[in-house]
Design a protein around this motif. Structure first.
Motif, PDB file in Angstrom:
ATOM      1  N   GLN A 113     -11.368   2.176   3.695  1.00  8.87           N
ATOM      2  CA  GLN A 113     -10.407   1.116   3.397  1.00  8.87           C
ATOM      3  C   GLN A 113      -9.876   1.265   1.977  1.00  8.87           C
ATOM      4  O   GLN A 113     -10.427   2.019   1.172  1.00  8.87           O
ATOM      5  CB  GLN A 113     -11.035  -0.264   3.584  1.00  8.87           C
ATOM      6  N   CYS A 114      -8.792   0.526   1.705  1.00 10.48           N
ATOM      7  CA  CYS A 114      -8.211   0.531   0.364  1.00 10.48           C
ATOM      8  C   CYS A 114      -8.968  -0.454  -0.524  1.00 10.48           C
ATOM      9  O   CYS A 114      -9.853  -1.177  -0.076  1.00 10.48           O
ATOM     10  CB  CYS A 114      -6.722   0.191   0.434  1.00 10.48           C
ATOM     11  N   LEU A 115      -8.563  -0.481  -1.786  1.00 10.30           N
ATOM     12  CA  LEU A 115      -9.256  -1.324  -2.768  1.00 10.30           C
ATOM     13  C   LEU A 115      -9.159  -2.808  -2.437  1.00 10.30           C
ATOM     14  O   LEU A 115     -10.130  -3.555  -2.609  1.00 10.30           O
ATOM     15  CB  LEU A 115      -8.652  -1.040  -4.151  1.00 10.30           C
ATOM     16  N   CYS A 116      -8.003  -3.270  -1.964  1.00  9.16           N
ATOM     17  CA  CYS A 116      -7.850  -4.709  -1.680  1.00  9.16           C
ATOM     18  C   CYS A 116      -8.397  -5.070  -0.309  1.00  9.16           C
ATOM     19  O   CYS A 116      -8.543  -6.257   0.001  1.00  9.16           O
ATOM     20  CB  CYS A 116      -6.393  -5.139  -1.824  1.00  9.16           C
ATOM     21  N   GLY A 117      -8.673  -4.067   0.509  1.00 10.35           N
ATOM     22  CA  GLY A 117      -9.278  -4.317   1.814  1.00 10.35           C
ATOM     23  C   GLY A 117      -8.281  -4.606   2.919  1.00 10.35           C
ATOM     24  O   GLY A 117      -8.679  -4.800   4.072  1.00 10.35           O
ATOM     25  N   ALA A 118      -6.986  -4.647   2.594  1.00  8.49           N
ATOM     26  CA  ALA A 118      -5.984  -4.943   3.623  1.00  8.49           C
ATOM     27  C   ALA A 118      -5.913  -3.815   4.658  1.00  8.49           C
ATOM     28  O   ALA A 118      -5.846  -4.072   5.854  1.00  8.49           O
ATOM     29  CB  ALA A 118      -4.614  -5.161   2.988  1.00  8.49           C
ATOM     30  N   VAL A 119      -5.918  -2.585   4.166  1.00  6.73           N
ATOM     31  CA  VAL A 119      -5.796  -1.441   5.075  1.00  6.73           C
ATOM     32  C   VAL A 119      -7.189  -0.902   5.379  1.00  6.73           C
ATOM     33  O   VAL A 119      -7.943  -0.533   4.473  1.00  6.73           O
ATOM     34  CB  VAL A 119      -4.940  -0.320   4.456  1.00  6.73           C
ATOM     35  N   PHE A 159      -0.191   5.309   0.429  1.00  3.61           N
ATOM     36  CA  PHE A 159      -0.885   4.321  -0.405  1.00  3.61           C
ATOM     37  C   PHE A 159      -0.648   2.927   0.138  1.00  3.61           C
ATOM     38  O   PHE A 159       0.286   2.681   0.901  1.00  3.61           O
ATOM     39  CB  PHE A 159      -0.417   4.418  -1.859  1.00  3.61           C
ATOM     40  N   CYS A 160      -1.523   2.007  -0.280  1.00  4.02           N
ATOM     41  CA  CYS A 160      -1.405   0.598   0.111  1.00  4.02           C
ATOM     42  C   CYS A 160      -0.377  -0.083  -0.786  1.00  4.02           C
ATOM     43  O   CYS A 160      -0.456   0.021  -2.012  1.00  4.02           O
ATOM     44  CB  CYS A 160      -2.762  -0.084  -0.009  1.00  4.02           C
ATOM     45  N   ALA A 161       0.587  -0.785  -0.177  1.00  6.28           N
ATOM     46  CA  ALA A 161       1.643  -1.446  -0.937  1.00  6.28           C
ATOM     47  C   ALA A 161       1.088  -2.566  -1.808  1.00  6.28           C
ATOM     48  O   ALA A 161       1.680  -2.918  -2.828  1.00  6.28           O
ATOM     49  CB  ALA A 161       2.692  -2.019   0.012  1.00  6.28           C
ATOM     50  N   ALA A 162      -0.047  -3.154  -1.432  1.00  2.99           N
ATOM     51  CA  ALA A 162      -0.608  -4.265  -2.197  1.00  2.99           C
ATOM     52  C   ALA A 162      -1.437  -3.792  -3.384  1.00  2.99           C
ATOM     53  O   ALA A 162      -1.350  -4.368  -4.469  1.00  2.99           O
ATOM     54  CB  ALA A 162      -1.470  -5.145  -1.288  1.00  2.99           C
ATOM     55  N   CYS A 163      -2.238  -2.757  -3.215  1.00  3.88           N
ATOM     56  CA  CYS A 163      -3.168  -2.360  -4.281  1.00  3.88           C
ATOM     57  C   CYS A 163      -2.970  -0.937  -4.789  1.00  3.88           C
ATOM     58  O   CYS A 163      -3.569  -0.554  -5.794  1.00  3.88           O
ATOM     59  CB  CYS A 163      -4.615  -2.555  -3.825  1.00  3.88           C
ATOM     60  N   GLY A 164      -2.124  -0.157  -4.134  1.00  2.00           N
ATOM     61  CA  GLY A 164      -1.815   1.189  -4.617  1.00  2.00           C
ATOM     62  C   GLY A 164      -2.850   2.255  -4.302  1.00  2.00           C
ATOM     63  O   GLY A 164      -2.671   3.415  -4.679  1.00  2.00           O
TER      64      GLY A 164
HETATM   65 ZN   LIG Z   1      -4.857  -2.373  -0.499  1.00  2.00          ZN
END
Ligand SMILES: [Zn+2]
Ligand SMILES: [Zn+2]
Length: 135
Positions: free
Chosen positions: A8-14, A75-80
């Motif tokens: 997952q990404c850093l913010c957890g969205a993806v 990349f994740c649009a929210a956290c990069g």
């Molecule tokens: Zn993210």
């Protein structure tokens, strides 16, 4: 027995799941990978057969292809955070090792594009190893 890797990404969205085997694992010091990662090198896993399932946050995924090159950054649009990408030129799934949460059964096999490394990227294995943050 199918290998299942989660990440997952850093913010957890993806969040994603990958089934299959990684074939290669490289640390690339080229200028694009240094920009892309903001660090000394990328650390990417490669598979020509593994399949990725996006579990959540697929709408957050952005893709940037460096014009005129095969360099793709997802990349994740929210956290990069760096995310896996499918490189259709080379027919290969590219997975940033740092995006993976599961244990993987492959070790980095080489530093590549090593002559393009940053001028400060030499003998880094001789640095002090500090557990936690410096005082
Ligand atoms: Zn993210
Ligand atoms: Zn590179």
């Amino acid at each position: 027995m199918e290998n299942l890797v989660r990440g997952q990404c850093l913010c957890g969205a993806v969040t994603f799941r990958i089934s299959g085997q990684f074939e290669r694992f490289f640390l690339c010091h080229c200028g694009r990978c240094r920009k892309d990662s903001g660090s000394a090198h990328s650390a990417n896993l490669f598979s020509s057969t593994a399949k990725i399932d996006w579990v959540s946050g697929q709408e957050n995924i952005r893709t940037f292809n460096v014009p005129g090159t095969r360099h793709i950054k997802c990349f994740c649009a929210a956290c990069g955070s760096a995310l896996p990408s499918y490189n259709s030129n080379d027919d290969v799934l590219v997975v940033p090792a740092g995006s993976v949460d599961s244990q993987i059964d492959i070790l980095p096999e080489a530093h590549i594009c090593y002559s393009n490394r940053a001028e400060w990227d030499d003998n880094l294995d001789t640095l002090a190893k500090i557990d936690g943050l410096p005082k």
